[in-house]
Write a protein that holds these residues in place. Structure first.
Motif, PDB file in Angstrom:
ATOM      1  N   GLU A 257       1.158   0.935  -4.085  1.00 16.55           N
ATOM      2  CA  GLU A 257       2.063   0.391  -3.386  1.00 16.55           C
ATOM      3  C   GLU A 257       3.468   0.020  -4.122  1.00 16.55           C
TER       4      GLU A 257
ATOM      5  N   LYS B 200       7.157   1.530  -3.082  1.00 13.60           N
ATOM      6  CA  LYS B 200       8.413   0.446  -2.821  1.00 13.60           C
ATOM      7  C   LYS B 200       9.465   0.702  -3.577  1.00 13.60           C
TER       8      LYS B 200
ATOM      9  N   GLU C  13      11.383   3.930  -2.456  1.00 10.71           N
ATOM     10  CA  GLU C  13      12.144   3.535  -1.253  1.00 10.71           C
ATOM     11  C   GLU C  13      13.516   2.742  -1.405  1.00 10.71           C
ATOM     12  N   GLN C  14      13.407   1.963  -2.557  1.00 10.19           N
ATOM     13  CA  GLN C  14      14.761   1.294  -3.048  1.00 10.19           C
ATOM     14  C   GLN C  14      15.620   2.269  -3.596  1.00 10.19           C
TER      15      GLN C  14
END
Length: 120
Positions: free
Chosen positions: A107, A111, A114-115
């Protein structure tokens, strides 16, 4: 089985630009979802992360057999001495105990991937 421990800080090293970072991290996350691959992230706040002064690889087969490869900025070295292997296995076990669980690691990787897209 492949088990990889990655310091959280490594997710932020820009190699190839934001899009490449996103793609690389998503690929790691995809691989980490395979049955024979475990990827765990060692959080930045883990005191044990300071013990990771350089990359190393442990290869083992059978009971007690194995070799290691350690790497630094200038060279790499194959280690076959039993005492060296035991010390590296202990380091690995300590680092793995401090790492996030498998699903939490995946996860976090997604995350951060995507950042990277917001950096463009």
């Amino acid at each position: 089985m492949v088990v990889s421990l990655i310091p959280e800080s490594a997710l932020g090293y820009q190699i190839g630009g934001p899009a490449a970072m996103r793609d690389q991290l998503l690929h790691i996350a995809d691989m980490a979802e395979r049955d024979n691959v475990i990827v765990q992230i060692i959080p930045n706040h883990a005191a044990e992360c300071a013990a990771l002064i350089g990359p190393f690889v442990l290869l083992s087969w059978g009971a007690g057999d194995g070799i290691a490869y350690v790497d630094n900025a200038l060279s790499g070295q194959v280690l076959e001495d039993v005492d060296d292997i035991v010390r590296l296995r202990r380091m690995f076990d300590v680092l793995r105990a401090a790492a996030l669980p498998r699903n939490d690691s995946i996860e976090l990787i997604k995350k951060v991937a995507e950042q990277w897209m917001t950096c463009q």
